[in-house]
Design a protein around this motif. Sequence first.
Motif, PDB file in Angstrom:
ATOM      1  N   ARG A 139      50.874  45.139  28.489  1.00  0.00           N
ATOM      2  CA  ARG A 139      49.850  46.263  28.669  1.00  0.00           C
ATOM      3  C   ARG A 139      48.473  45.474  28.703  1.00  0.00           C
ATOM      4  N   LEU A 140      48.244  44.586  27.952  1.00  0.00           N
ATOM      5  CA  LEU A 140      47.139  43.544  28.028  1.00  0.00           C
ATOM      6  C   LEU A 140      47.026  42.915  29.353  1.00  0.00           C
ATOM      7  N   ALA A 141      48.318  42.349  29.868  1.00  0.00           N
ATOM      8  CA  ALA A 141      48.374  41.635  31.207  1.00  0.00           C
ATOM      9  C   ALA A 141      48.102  42.501  32.175  1.00  0.00           C
ATOM     10  N   LEU A 142      48.464  43.613  32.167  1.00  0.00           N
ATOM     11  CA  LEU A 142      47.941  44.547  33.464  1.00  0.00           C
ATOM     12  C   LEU A 142      46.733  45.099  33.138  1.00  0.00           C
ATOM     13  N   ASN A 143      45.995  45.112  32.194  1.00  0.00           N
ATOM     14  CA  ASN A 143      44.677  45.675  31.971  1.00  0.00           C
ATOM     15  C   ASN A 143      43.551  44.629  31.785  1.00  0.00           C
ATOM     16  N   GLN A 144      43.847  43.406  32.052  1.00  0.00           N
ATOM     17  CA  GLN A 144      42.912  42.264  31.456  1.00  0.00           C
ATOM     18  C   GLN A 144      41.530  42.485  32.133  1.00  0.00           C
ATOM     19  N   ASP A 145      41.406  42.964  33.392  1.00  0.00           N
ATOM     20  CA  ASP A 145      40.151  43.006  34.286  1.00  0.00           C
ATOM     21  C   ASP A 145      39.390  44.176  33.707  1.00  0.00           C
ATOM     22  N   ASN A 146      39.814  45.592  33.149  1.00  0.00           N
ATOM     23  CA  ASN A 146      39.097  46.659  33.054  1.00  0.00           C
ATOM     24  C   ASN A 146      38.639  46.867  31.534  1.00  0.00           C
ATOM     25  N   GLU A 147      39.562  46.172  30.704  1.00  0.00           N
ATOM     26  CA  GLU A 147      39.153  46.051  29.287  1.00  0.00           C
ATOM     27  C   GLU A 147      39.163  47.507  28.605  1.00  0.00           C
ATOM     28  N   ASN A 148      39.869  48.459  29.058  1.00  0.00           N
ATOM     29  CA  ASN A 148      40.144  49.566  28.640  1.00  0.00           C
ATOM     30  C   ASN A 148      40.930  49.482  27.384  1.00  0.00           C
ATOM     31  N   PHE A 149      40.667  48.803  26.361  1.00  0.00           N
ATOM     32  CA  PHE A 149      41.329  48.421  25.162  1.00  0.00           C
ATOM     33  C   PHE A 149      41.726  49.740  24.382  1.00  0.00           C
ATOM     34  N   LYS A 150      40.943  50.725  24.329  1.00  0.00           N
ATOM     35  CA  LYS A 150      41.114  51.871  23.553  1.00  0.00           C
ATOM     36  C   LYS A 150      42.177  52.672  23.947  1.00  0.00           C
ATOM     37  N   VAL A 151      42.699  52.891  25.360  1.00  0.00           N
ATOM     38  CA  VAL A 151      43.613  53.482  25.942  1.00  0.00           C
ATOM     39  C   VAL A 151      45.105  52.749  25.721  1.00  0.00           C
ATOM     40  N   ILE A 152      44.803  51.605  25.715  1.00  0.00           N
ATOM     41  CA  ILE A 152      45.852  50.555  25.418  1.00  0.00           C
ATOM     42  C   ILE A 152      46.456  50.355  23.971  1.00  0.00           C
ATOM     43  N   GLY A 153      45.330  50.754  23.192  1.00  0.00           N
ATOM     44  CA  GLY A 153      45.648  50.845  21.708  1.00  0.00           C
ATOM     45  C   GLY A 153      46.359  51.970  21.453  1.00  0.00           C
ATOM     46  N   GLN A 154      45.983  53.115  21.953  1.00  0.00           N
ATOM     47  CA  GLN A 154      46.747  54.485  21.726  1.00  0.00           C
ATOM     48  C   GLN A 154      48.004  54.430  22.007  1.00  0.00           C
ATOM     49  N   SER A 155      48.384  53.702  23.122  1.00  0.00           N
ATOM     50  CA  SER A 155      49.568  54.018  23.835  1.00  0.00           C
ATOM     51  C   SER A 155      50.516  53.041  22.721  1.00  0.00           C
ATOM     52  N   TYR A 156      49.984  51.881  22.303  1.00  0.00           N
ATOM     53  CA  TYR A 156      50.713  50.672  21.890  1.00  0.00           C
ATOM     54  C   TYR A 156      50.879  51.402  20.457  1.00  0.00           C
ATOM     55  N   GLN A 157      50.000  52.097  19.795  1.00  0.00           N
ATOM     56  CA  GLN A 157      50.421  52.594  18.456  1.00  0.00           C
ATOM     57  C   GLN A 157      51.164  53.690  18.515  1.00  0.00           C
ATOM     58  N   ASN A 158      51.337  54.627  19.631  1.00  0.00           N
ATOM     59  CA  ASN A 158      52.143  55.679  19.568  1.00  0.00           C
ATOM     60  C   ASN A 158      53.598  55.334  19.659  1.00  0.00           C
ATOM     61  N   GLU A 159      53.912  54.133  20.508  1.00  0.00           N
ATOM     62  CA  GLU A 159      55.108  53.729  20.502  1.00  0.00           C
ATOM     63  C   GLU A 159      55.624  52.919  19.237  1.00  0.00           C
ATOM     64  N   ARG A 160      54.907  51.874  18.785  1.00  0.00           N
ATOM     65  CA  ARG A 160      55.330  50.928  17.967  1.00  0.00           C
ATOM     66  C   ARG A 160      55.170  51.571  16.734  1.00  0.00           C
ATOM     67  N   GLN A 161      54.250  52.446  16.327  1.00  0.00           N
ATOM     68  CA  GLN A 161      54.149  52.879  14.854  1.00  0.00           C
ATOM     69  C   GLN A 161      55.255  53.798  14.613  1.00  0.00           C
ATOM     70  N   GLU A 162      55.762  54.453  15.241  1.00  0.00           N
ATOM     71  CA  GLU A 162      57.203  55.106  15.286  1.00  0.00           C
ATOM     72  C   GLU A 162      58.278  54.498  14.932  1.00  0.00           C
ATOM     73  N   VAL A 163      58.206  53.454  15.782  1.00  0.00           N
ATOM     74  CA  VAL A 163      59.390  52.707  15.254  1.00  0.00           C
ATOM     75  C   VAL A 163      59.188  51.799  13.951  1.00  0.00           C
ATOM     76  N   ALA A 164      58.193  51.277  13.675  1.00  0.00           N
ATOM     77  CA  ALA A 164      58.129  50.955  12.251  1.00  0.00           C
ATOM     78  C   ALA A 164      58.263  51.894  11.107  1.00  0.00           C
ATOM     79  N   SER A 165      57.872  53.114  11.413  1.00  0.00           N
ATOM     80  CA  SER A 165      58.220  54.066  10.507  1.00  0.00           C
ATOM     81  C   SER A 165      59.991  54.262  10.166  1.00  0.00           C
TER      82      SER A 165
END
Length: 619
Positions: A308-334
């Motif tokens: 995700r970071l590699a594909l978005n390293q130019d626009n720095e839209n980290f909030k969108v990346i963070g939400q997608s990352y959290q949505n997927e990996r947090q449920e796996v952790a739970s």
Amino acid sequence: FLNTRTMELLRHSLPSNVYSQIREAMPPVDEWRSFRFGPDMTSVATMAEVIHPVDTPLLAHEDANGVLLEDAKDSASGNVEVLELSDCSVGHLAQHTFCRILYDAATENCQNISQDSHILYSDEVAHADQQTDDGSWQIRTKQGREFHTPVVIAADGAKSWWRNRLDIPMHGQTTIQHLINVHFTLTSEEDPFPPAMLYTIFSPQVLAMVVRHSPKEYVMQIPYFHPYQTLKENFAASKVHEMVTAAMGGSQDFEIQSIGPWSMGSLVAQEYFQQNVFLVGDAAHVFPPAGGFGMNTGLQDAHNLAWRLALNQDNENFKVIGQSYQNERQEVASRNAALSVRNYERVLGVMNSCYLNHQHPKLLIQGLDASAFLVPMEVRRKTFQTALESALWPLGQLKSSPDGVFSRHVAKNLQSLLKLGQGLPLLFPNHEVGFRYGDPDEALIDESSDTLAKLPKIAVEGLFPHMSVVVDESAKSAFPRLCEIGENTITTRDLPAQLASDQSPCPFCLVHISSTSRSREGIRSEDLTAALQNKLGIHIRLVSLEVTTDESTESECIPSDWTCLNLQLRENDWYGLGNREGDTLVMIRPDGHISSIMDKGDNFTELVEQLTNETQQHI
């Protein structure tokens, strides 16, 4: 312990020489495929031995739980054709050895990434200030270095400095059990103990689990009961030496490297992203060690975030990346946290079978706590220690009178429990490769299905399944990262990683699956791929997967300006997975998960629009 999905990521994503180093550093499977149970680690004292199927990949419709040694001998497989779920089997390697291999590879390749890339292994963050204008961070380390960075990836462990700095709470069970970790190494020339990954020790001197990291290197985990046991009184170096001696059957050919307490919990961070900081690994979740999900989940966190970071390293839209990352990996952790707690409860079940009820210490502690206003702590501690020693005293008969009534009853109870598959498993197919992001049914996985492997399906948010497909020689030279699993055959798992290059390190992959003879009529997949790349601004690799009954047909690349990998799959293998007929398009994300599935159809504009919309949700 490296589970199936971790081994896939290592094989498909790392340089082949690094993966080979990891594999070569692992001890032979026979040295870590079993769990042993007894009053000590010697072969004479073994009451039961469970063999886990770690020497082959996971198999569909098979229970991956371990079986008693005698049952393993009786259940030798015949010539029945089986469906493998992966091209990889699990691995076992001491963590410090594994980390050293990765560290050396990262150091070697660091300058290839950027001249400004540095690995500062011995330094740590001392102070950080966030800039109010753009959200970036100004960081100062303990060695006086200063950095300015738009984003921070915090993989700084269970006591994460960054998580505490951002005041992100953890939810779950803070303390399930207090434990003492004892790292010891053997001083004898040979390792005298029968090989196993895990030894469960039932001794009046020590009740413990001993993990074999490598020949002559072990870690013993001993439960202790705070505040009625203390390091100074109950786990001084001399007393721990006696415990290790008992576990080793009386041998003193060892050196203790370290003794340390820790609290076993099951916790997941409330947020995985805040203020341009991503939490990864133990900084985001803490599990009981049973099942080995801590490091594996952390590695897979990093893999999910990196593309995700590699594909978005130019626009720095980290909030969108963070939400997608959290949505997927947090449920796996739970889910993994819940599974790890179930595994811990399975360990307690083993103890109960040996007449060691885990509720008794809790009840005793409650009673002693209630008398705190009348009885001094010193007296209460002595009372607790006397009761504990009395409870463990009968275990001495397991070694002194192995044929006695008590020993035979304990062995019978233990073997009956293990025969029913109620001990601690090692492989968890549905949690390793069979899960889907965002699937509500995944949260309903019950205890009975933990080790039973489902038939893989092509489904959105799931991994594109492993299938053995035929590839032509020219493709192998065009795509040097293809993972061959046989002569002119590769796996379909992680196709984007296999088709990556230095110029396109994180491509998506559009797979055109044709279950009929390939035709040039209708929409050309090459044109569709080109249109999608233009609209999305990302690299997309095209794969043509032809389902055929003629295994001898040679695969030829369709003439095109775009690179196309041509694969062939046996018809029985395709429909055996319950897949549909007709032309199907599957878009695979860089991490191997499917972002969209649709019929090819004949409306070019609609296809481009639909694939664009669904893919954008994952970028």
